[in-house]
Write a protein that holds these residues in place. Structure first.
Motif, short mmCIF file in Angstrom:
data_model
loop_
_atom_site.label_atom_id
_atom_site.label_comp_id
_atom_site.label_asym_id
_atom_site.label_seq_id
_atom_site.Cartn_x
_atom_site.Cartn_y
_atom_site.Cartn_z
N ASN A 186 0.84 -1.26 -0.06
CA ASN A 186 -0.03 -0.14 -0.10
C ASN A 186 0.98 1.23 0.03
N GLU A 187 0.69 1.96 -0.89
CA GLU A 187 1.74 3.39 -1.23
C GLU A 187 1.34 4.25 -0.04
N ASP A 188 0.07 4.12 0.54
CA ASP A 188 -0.35 5.24 1.32
C ASP A 188 0.14 5.14 2.83
N VAL A 189 0.76 4.06 3.02
CA VAL A 189 1.19 3.57 4.46
C VAL A 189 2.63 4.34 4.76
N SER A 190 2.70 5.07 5.95
CA SER A 190 4.14 5.18 6.41
C SER A 190 4.32 4.79 7.66
N ARG A 191 5.52 4.70 7.96
CA ARG A 191 5.82 3.92 9.23
C ARG A 191 7.17 4.67 10.08
N ARG A 192 7.01 4.33 11.34
CA ARG A 192 8.14 4.94 12.03
C ARG A 192 8.48 3.60 13.04
N GLY A 193 9.63 3.40 13.63
CA GLY A 193 9.86 2.26 14.41
C GLY A 193 10.61 1.22 13.98
N SER A 194 10.73 0.17 14.64
CA SER A 194 11.47 -1.16 14.07
C SER A 194 10.85 -2.41 14.67
N ILE A 195 10.93 -3.36 13.89
CA ILE A 195 10.36 -4.80 14.19
C ILE A 195 11.61 -5.64 14.22
N TYR A 196 11.76 -6.30 15.14
CA TYR A 196 13.01 -7.33 14.90
C TYR A 196 12.53 -8.68 15.17
N LEU A 197 12.77 -9.53 13.94
CA LEU A 197 12.70 -10.86 14.13
C LEU A 197 14.05 -11.59 14.51
N ASP A 198 14.04 -12.32 15.74
CA ASP A 198 15.29 -13.04 16.06
C ASP A 198 16.36 -12.12 15.99
#
Lengths: 526, 281
Positions: free
Chosen positions: B86-98
């Motif tokens: 989705n081009e309209d989504v903006s994000r801040r922060g992080s997600i760590y997998l292992d």
């Protein structure tokens, strides 16, 4: 189901008076459409198929002693009630007059259908009605029933000879001539070899032609005048009044088969339409092969790849509007760009030796197919796009969540699911393309091209050749023949055939779609 | 989770369920599977998630609950980067997998999505045969022999407790199955690519009670092998199957803790209101 003690509550029919008219109006419009469609098919079938039936010949004697042999066609009342006129098809164009004659019904003194009346189908001058007096064959003169039998025997022989000669021309002589034209610069020895082979083949053709000669029919027309008719000019002969119904049926089947399997004669007013059937189907198939990948790729770009912004919307509106552009405009475009532009360039680059006579720089199968592909492109794009946009988001997400890339999602899930929609687009495209005539006149259809564009000569499919088309054949026979009245039954038959061809092409696509739907499971309703 | 010789049924007995009660976020750094750090997300400028920080434990079931529109599905979809479409989504922060940032430019999104599988609310089998559905993800990886694919398909269907019902008709269309069977087929399809995390977005909300029970049983069976994250509307379901529960409201994480504690002794009045049904969702 009726349950005792219950009264029906719901009803599908509209009962209250004020609801009625809408239902009637709707039903009436459906009924009218179905009726008109049915009438069209019935008219085409009756008029077209009746043409091949051996109709009864009448020998009519007028009150002044004039005798006419013919088939009654139609009847009309003269204005002012001055009597009734009947039109007879009297054939015998070589007798000087026309092939039609109006007779006043009250003036008919007698009307009989003698068994010995003969119909001859001739290569020149069209049909003959009259009597067979004698046959002169190899010095012998036969009369009566013996003459008829001898003539039938000889006609069979002639047919075999004619076919042998046609085959020789088609399979051996023409390919050789084309090859010699194409490679004029080949070595001297090769050239001499070719020449000798050509002469041998032509000698054999001449021999076959000579074998056809000899044999003369002595005929008598309605006026009792005798005339001689070379037997090799006669294609078929029958005595309709002496035939039983099953003989007539057999004759009808034979005539129908000739119509479907042979080339046209007499400036397209007689004979068959095989090259036109073949040309129509081949052109539509080629068009399908060209338009499908283009249309699908364009729809995929518009629906899956492009940013859904103002520009994409504008392009989409543009594509939809292209579907409404008159077909002749596409024809002009095809003539300018494909035939003169691209075709001319190809000629300059690859067929320099045969210039100024054009190879690709003139209308042909390829350019006609391309033009029609362009014409039907919007239909395919719109249908495919609708199919793509109908595929639920959760199907795509399902594939993505399994680690598929966007491309894999597209090719493995989205496109297979959109296949029925693509075929719907193709069905609409075929329906439109098979019936188009106007653009074809500019880009490659021919009045007469008895050679179908597929043969045993490399490269087997000759895209540069002109071809015949059922739609154009109808137009040509109906407006450009010497006797429009005479060509009319053929026009009906060809029109019926065109409808049948389109129907068959569409049914093929519909069955394919049905099969794909079944293979990919029935759509789930949520 | 791996298929070789370790069918779920065998491992179930080894699962240690006893330690759950005493755990007040008592899982260590090493037991953290997904680590969400200050995650904010906005749809077309409208905030959907506001500065969320939570750790999701390995081989446990974590449930996200909350009223409609609270952002629980949005959070779930962020975990395997489905929002990328989705081009309209903006994000801040992080997600760590292992311990690895999933937004790292070196991470291939398709590989991430293979490791973090997802099951959606409505069953979405592809319009192909049952067998082809399960083999879909495997074939994407390529290079697998026919026999290997056969084995994995059988293993995945057994793991999803569907094998007995479909083993005689693997070539039948997946769309001929019932809704509950379709959902288990989707789970089998996801298991076939051996994910480490399984995201379940209201997996039973479109199903009848019996099918729902089967899915819940399946979740319990899978727990020893997989990290499961479950979004649900159904409070009883969250209580029944999850070890940890996070309550979200208006895009914020309100309360997060062991399921037993959260449901019996919620720390906040808002949580209590929601789980006792006084807050209209």
């Amino acid at each position: 189901m009726k349950i005792p003690g219950h009264t029906a509550v719901g009803s599908k029919t509209l009962r209250r008076p004020h609801e009625g008219p809408w239902a009637w109006l709707a039903a009436a419009s459906v009924a009218l459409s179905v009726l008109m469609l049915g009438a069209l098919i019935v008219l085409l079938s009756v008029k077209g198929l009746a043409n091949f039936w051996p109709s009864t010949l009448h020998e009519v004697i007028l009150d002044d002693g004039d005798t006419v042999i013919g088939v009654p066609f139609e009847q009309r009342t003269l204005p002012g009630g001055e009597g009734v006129e009947r039109r007879y098809w009297i054939a015998n164009r070589d007798d000087g007059g026309g092939i039609w004659r109006w007779l006043s019904v009250p003036r008919l003194a007698s009307d009989q259908t003698p068994d010995d009346l003969v119909v001859l189908e001739r290569r020149h001058w069209g049909t003959f009605f009259g009597r067979l007096v004698a046959v002169r064959l190899e010095g012998e003169r036969l009369t009566g029933e013996a003459a008829w039998l001898a003539m039938e025997q000889r006609l069979k022989e002639l047919d075999a000879l004619r076919q042998a000669r046609q085959q020789l021309t088609r399979d051996d002589i023409l390919p050789l001539i084309r090859r010699m034209e194409r490679e004029p610069s080949s070595s001297e020895t090769q050239h001499r070899l070719d020449d000798r082979q050509l002469q041998a083949l032509q000698a054999r053709a001449k021999e076959l032609r000579r074998l056809q000669q000899g044999g003369v029919l002595v005929l008598e027309n309605s006026q009792g005048q005798r005339q001689e008719q070379p037997l090799e000019e006669v294609l078929d002969a029958w005595r309709p009044n002496a035939m039983a119904w099953y003989e007539k049926l057999g004759h009808w089947g034979g005539e129908l088969w000739q119509f479907l399997s042979e080339g046209p004669r007499d400036a397209n007013t007689a004979g068959g339409v095989w090259p036109a059937i073949f040309g129509t189907i081949l052109m539509v198939l080629l068009m399908s092969v060209l338009v499908t990948p283009f249309g699908v790729l364009a729809a995929v770009y518009l629906n899956e790849v492009a940013h859904q912004g103002r520009l994409t919307r504008l392009v989409r509106i543009g594509v939809r509007n292209l579907a409404g552009v008159p077909s002749i405009v596409y024809g002009v475009f095809g003539l300018g760009v494909f035939v003169y532009g691209i075709g001319g360039s190809i000629d300059r680059w690859f067929f320099d030796s045969s210039l100024p006579s054009p190879t690709f720089g003139t209308g042909g199968l390829l350019w006609a197919s391309l033009t029609l592909a362009l014409l039907t492109l919007p239909v395919v794009i719109v249908a495919t796009e609708e199919g793509l946009s109908r595929i639920p988001l959760h199907q795509r997400e399902g594939a993505l969540a399994l680690g598929a890339t966007r491309f894999e999602t597209l090719t493995r899930v989205v496109l297979p699911m959109a296949m029925p929609a693509m075929l719907t687009g193709l069905i609409l495209a075929v329906a439109r393309a098979a019936g188009e005539v106007a653009p074809l006149m500019l880009v490659g259809v021919a009045k007469l091209a008895p050679q179908v564009p597929v043969d045993g000569e490399f490269p087997f499919l000759h895209l540069e050749r002109k071809f015949m088309h059922l739609g154009y054949h109808i137009y040509d026979a109906a407006f450009h023949s010497s006797d429009v009245q005479a060509a009319m039954p053929l026009v009906y038959a060809t029109a019926l055939l065109l409808v049948v061809v389109i129907l068959v092409l569409n049914l093929t696509a519909i069955f394919m779609r049905h099969y794909l739907r079944k293979r990919h499971g029935a759509p789930v309703r949520r | 989770m791996s298929i070789d010789g370790r069918l779920p049924q065998r491992q179930l007995s080894q699962a240690s369920l006893g330690s759950r009660r005493g755990a007040v976020m008592a899982f260590s750094e090493a037991d953290t599977c997904l680590d969400i750090q200050g995650l904010s997300l906005a749809y077309a400028g409208k905030p959907a998630l506001k500065d969320l920080t939570l750790r999701i434990p390995r081989h446990r079931v974590t449930a996200f609950i909350g009223p409609s529109g609270c952002g629980k599905s949005t959070l779930l979809r962020a975990l395997n980067r489905l929002h990328d479409l989705n081009e309209d989504v903006s994000r801040r922060g992080s997600i760590y997998l292992d311990g690895h940032d999933i937004h790292d430019s070196r991470v291939a999104v398709s590989e991430l999505r293979r490791r973090v599988g997802m099951v959606f609310q409505a069953p979405n089998p592809f319009p192909m045969s049952i067998y082809d559905n399960v083999a879909f993800g495997l074939r994407l990886q390529g290079g697998l022999s026919k026999r290997r694919i056969d084995d994995v398909v059988e293993w995945a269907l057994k793991s999803a407790a569907l094998w007995e019902e479909v083993k005689g008709r693997l070539r039948a269309s997946a769309w001929s199955l019932s809704g509950g069977q379709q959902q288990r087929l989707v789970i089998a399809r996801t298991l076939a690519v051996e994910p480490e995390v399984l995201l379940l977005d209201e997996p039973a909300s479109a199903l009848d009670p019996i099918s729902t029970l089967k899915i819940e049983e399946l979740i319990r069976t899978l727990k020893p092998h997989l990290t499961l994250v479950l979004v649900t509307h159904n409070m009883q379901q969250a209580a029944r199957v999850s070890d940890y529960t996070a309550f979200l409201h208006n895009g914020e994480l309100v309360e997060y803790g062991p399921t037993d504690t959260l449901f019996t002794h919620p720390r906040l009045r808002r949580t209590e209101n929601y789980i006792t049904g006084r807050m209209v969702g």
